[in-house]
Design a protein around this motif. Structure first.
Motif, PDB file in Angstrom:
ATOM      1  N   SER A   1      -1.090  48.485 -96.214  1.00  0.00           N
ATOM      2  CA  SER A   1      -0.232  48.894 -95.098  1.00  0.00           C
ATOM      3  C   SER A   1      -0.021  47.711 -94.157  1.00  0.00           C
ATOM      4  N   ILE A   2       1.179  47.637 -93.586  1.00  0.00           N
ATOM      5  CA  ILE A   2       1.521  46.504 -92.722  1.00  0.00           C
ATOM      6  C   ILE A   2       2.290  46.976 -91.494  1.00  0.00           C
ATOM      7  N   LEU A   3       2.256  46.160 -90.450  1.00  0.00           N
ATOM      8  CA  LEU A   3       3.040  46.374 -89.241  1.00  0.00           C
ATOM      9  C   LEU A   3       3.376  45.004 -88.669  1.00  0.00           C
ATOM     10  N   SER A   4       4.650  44.780 -88.383  1.00  0.00           N
ATOM     11  CA  SER A   4       5.111  43.434 -88.035  1.00  0.00           C
ATOM     12  C   SER A   4       5.693  43.336 -86.628  1.00  0.00           C
ATOM     13  N   SER A   5       5.336  44.245 -85.749  1.00  0.00           N
ATOM     14  CA  SER A   5       5.988  44.389 -84.445  1.00  0.00           C
ATOM     15  C   SER A   5       5.864  43.159 -83.546  1.00  0.00           C
ATOM     16  N   ILE A   6       6.854  43.004 -82.704  1.00  0.00           N
ATOM     17  CA  ILE A   6       6.825  42.004 -81.637  1.00  0.00           C
ATOM     18  C   ILE A   6       6.090  42.571 -80.428  1.00  0.00           C
ATOM     19  N   SER A   7       6.227  43.883 -80.238  1.00  0.00           N
ATOM     20  CA  SER A   7       5.610  44.554 -79.092  1.00  0.00           C
ATOM     21  C   SER A   7       5.168  45.947 -79.510  1.00  0.00           C
ATOM     22  N   GLU A   8       4.035  46.393 -78.971  1.00  0.00           N
ATOM     23  CA  GLU A   8       3.503  47.719 -79.267  1.00  0.00           C
ATOM     24  C   GLU A   8       2.674  48.214 -78.090  1.00  0.00           C
ATOM     25  N   GLY A   9       2.349  49.504 -78.116  1.00  0.00           N
ATOM     26  CA  GLY A   9       1.315  50.055 -77.253  1.00  0.00           C
ATOM     27  C   GLY A   9       0.064  50.136 -78.110  1.00  0.00           C
ATOM     28  N   LEU A  10      -0.346  51.360 -78.378  1.00  0.00           N
ATOM     29  CA  LEU A  10      -1.362  51.603 -79.397  1.00  0.00           C
ATOM     30  C   LEU A  10      -0.678  52.472 -80.448  1.00  0.00           C
ATOM     31  N   PRO A  11      -0.112  51.854 -81.491  1.00  0.00           N
ATOM     32  CA  PRO A  11       0.723  52.600 -82.440  1.00  0.00           C
ATOM     33  C   PRO A  11      -0.062  53.642 -83.227  1.00  0.00           C
ATOM     34  N   LEU A  12       0.437  54.850 -83.197  1.00  0.00           N
ATOM     35  CA  LEU A  12      -0.202  55.950 -83.905  1.00  0.00           C
ATOM     36  C   LEU A  12      -0.274  55.675 -85.402  1.00  0.00           C
ATOM     37  N   VAL A  13       0.713  54.977 -85.914  1.00  0.00           N
ATOM     38  CA  VAL A  13       0.748  54.742 -87.359  1.00  0.00           C
ATOM     39  C   VAL A  13      -0.449  53.925 -87.833  1.00  0.00           C
ATOM     40  N   VAL A  14      -0.989  53.047 -86.997  1.00  0.00           N
ATOM     41  CA  VAL A  14      -2.172  52.274 -87.388  1.00  0.00           C
ATOM     42  C   VAL A  14      -3.359  53.207 -87.602  1.00  0.00           C
ATOM     43  N   LEU A  15      -3.463  54.238 -86.758  1.00  0.00           N
ATOM     44  CA  LEU A  15      -4.523  55.225 -86.935  1.00  0.00           C
ATOM     45  C   LEU A  15      -4.302  56.031 -88.213  1.00  0.00           C
ATOM     46  N   GLU A  16      -3.039  56.309 -88.518  1.00  0.00           N
ATOM     47  CA  GLU A  16      -2.721  57.047 -89.743  1.00  0.00           C
ATOM     48  C   GLU A  16      -3.033  56.205 -90.983  1.00  0.00           C
ATOM     49  N   TYR A  17      -2.706  54.925 -90.920  1.00  0.00           N
ATOM     50  CA  TYR A  17      -3.102  54.024 -92.014  1.00  0.00           C
ATOM     51  C   TYR A  17      -4.614  54.103 -92.238  1.00  0.00           C
ATOM     52  N   ALA A  18      -5.359  53.997 -91.138  1.00  0.00           N
ATOM     53  CA  ALA A  18      -6.823  53.973 -91.219  1.00  0.00           C
ATOM     54  C   ALA A  18      -7.375  55.276 -91.774  1.00  0.00           C
ATOM     55  N   ASN A  19      -6.842  56.398 -91.322  1.00  0.00           N
ATOM     56  CA  ASN A  19      -7.324  57.690 -91.797  1.00  0.00           C
ATOM     57  C   ASN A  19      -7.101  57.879 -93.291  1.00  0.00           C
ATOM     58  N   ASN A  20      -6.135  57.130 -93.826  1.00  0.00           N
ATOM     59  CA  ASN A  20      -5.870  57.190 -95.265  1.00  0.00           C
ATOM     60  C   ASN A  20      -6.557  56.059 -96.032  1.00  0.00           C
ATOM     61  N   GLU A  21      -7.492  55.377 -95.353  1.00  0.00           N
ATOM     62  CA  GLU A  21      -8.292  54.299 -95.950  1.00  0.00           C
ATOM     63  C   GLU A  21      -7.439  53.177 -96.534  1.00  0.00           C
ATOM     64  N   LEU A  22      -6.349  52.862 -95.849  1.00  0.00           N
ATOM     65  CA  LEU A  22      -5.497  51.760 -96.291  1.00  0.00           C
ATOM     66  C   LEU A  22      -5.906  50.465 -95.595  1.00  0.00           C
ATOM     67  N   PRO A  23      -5.989  49.380 -96.345  1.00  0.00           N
ATOM     68  CA  PRO A  23      -6.196  48.079 -95.695  1.00  0.00           C
ATOM     69  C   PRO A  23      -4.969  47.739 -94.856  1.00  0.00           C
ATOM     70  N   ILE A  24      -5.200  47.151 -93.682  1.00  0.00           N
ATOM     71  CA  ILE A  24      -4.110  46.930 -92.737  1.00  0.00           C
ATOM     72  C   ILE A  24      -3.935  45.444 -92.442  1.00  0.00           C
ATOM     73  N   LEU A  25      -2.682  45.004 -92.484  1.00  0.00           N
ATOM     74  CA  LEU A  25      -2.269  43.696 -91.991  1.00  0.00           C
ATOM     75  C   LEU A  25      -1.255  43.951 -90.889  1.00  0.00           C
TER      76      LEU A  25
END
Length: 363
Positions: free
Chosen positions: A267-291
């Protein structure tokens, strides 16, 4: 024993997005915690409508203009009929919440500020917010940038930072959906879930995908989010077509994110700006490695080289190199997925959110 609260989550639409998913999560989840937990949608329904639990009281107002008095009357009547104590307004729905309060004065407003451009808060329009905030009882923010901005610019006193949690479909959900099938080869899929807005910087992913074609042609990129069919979306599609980047696939308005995540490997996220993106938590809950890019409060979830990879915003070379490491090392992917899931379960749980939420409400 349920708490004697009657709360309605207010949101402008149910198109997939972080604020929309939090409104849905809270409306569904709080039903087992309080006397009444409803969901009110003002402008548009969307894919997330299908995830509203049958137990959750729901109303759609079909609001067509800024001052749609028919929609306002319908909303206020529903609030009064259900003896609602609190409107929990998410993001831009604050304006409608204030209109409701002007017609139903005893109701309290909690504003949940999800503003995503937390790196660019100095550019945020504030005149209207400065007026609206006078009608707000309490404010919840999702990261430290918003906490400081609300205090220093809007002079908010009753304010609390409560990180998001992820629970899009509860384990006991009665709803079943056909799993959307992704393109590409099984075991070689890379996912980015982000609505197609400029701040999400999808072009960085497209440039990396183009490089990947030369060295890892079997790996595919799957970009999931709401398309606004604007110049940005046209640019992305033209970029892919003109450079013949055949390993990129677009999916619009996909709402059942958990089913999609079961089919991917990175799973990846390439944002220039964010808050605390919910999708990162969703990636984690699905045991996906995150970049991900190191913006906003992403680093509260992703600890670089501990449970995932972080690179600087718009760092094309760094993004490519870290992605190659994940592709080439299956054990590292498994390790990152396991450790980040454990971290999120400990620090960003639904139970933890409710404890902070009720404490803030002083109940």
């Amino acid at each position: 024993m349920k708490k004697s609260l009657r709360i309605v989550q207010l949101i402008d639409s149910l198109h997939p997005g972080g604020a929309e998913r939090m409104a849905l999560n809270l409306a569904n989840g709080l039903s087992s915690e309080i006397e009444f937990s409803g969901l009110m949608v003002t402008r548009e329904e969307g894919g997330l409508r299908q995830l509203v639990e049958d137990k959750t009281p729901y109303i759609f107002l079909n609001r067509n203009s800024v001052l749609d008095f028919k929609a306002l009357k319908k909303g206020v009547v529903w609030l009064k009929e259900n003896q609602v104590d609190i409107i929990h307004a998410h993001g831009t729905s604050l304006f409608f919440a204030v209109l409701c309060k002007l017609r139903f004065s005893k109701i309290k407003i909690i504003w949940h500020d999800h503003y995503g451009n937390s790196e660019l808060l100095q550019q945020r329009p504030k005149i209207l917010l400065f007026f609206l905030i006078r009608f707000v009882h309490q404010v919840i923010v999702v990261n430290q940038h918003l906490l400081q901005w609300n205090k220093s610019v809007l002079y908010v006193r009753k304010i609390q930072m409560i990180p998001n949690f992820s629970n899009l479909i509860s384990p006991n959900s009665s709803k079943n959906f056909n799993m959307p099938l992704l393109n590409g080869k099984e075991g070689k899929r890379i996912l980015c879930v982000a609505n197609f807005r400029k701040q999400k910087n999808h072009e960085l992913i497209l440039k990396v995908a183009e490089k990947m074609l030369q060295h890892f042609p079997d790996w595919t990129f799957h970009l999931v989010g709401k398309s606004f069919e604007d110049d940005y979306m046209i640019h992305l599609k033209n970029f892919v077509e003109s450079r013949e980047i055949a390993n990129v696939f677009f999916y619009h308005d996909a709402f059942n994110i958990s089913d999609i995540m079961k089919q991917v490997n990175i799973s990846i996220l390439s944002s220039i700006s964010e808050g605390l993106p919910l999708v990162v938590l969703e990636y984690a809950n699905n045991e996906l490695p995150i970049l991900a890019t190191d913006v906003g409060d992403v680093s509260l979830v992703v600890k670089d080289q501990v449970n995932g990879f972080l690179v600087k915003s718009n760092d094309e070379i760094g993004f490519y190199e870290k992605l190659v490491q994940l592709i080439e090392n299956e054990e590292l992917r498994a390790h990152f997925g396991k450790t980040i899931k454990e971290h999120v379960e400990k620090e960003f749980s639904e139970i933890g959110f409710y404890e902070r939420y009720f404490s803030f409400l002083e109940v």
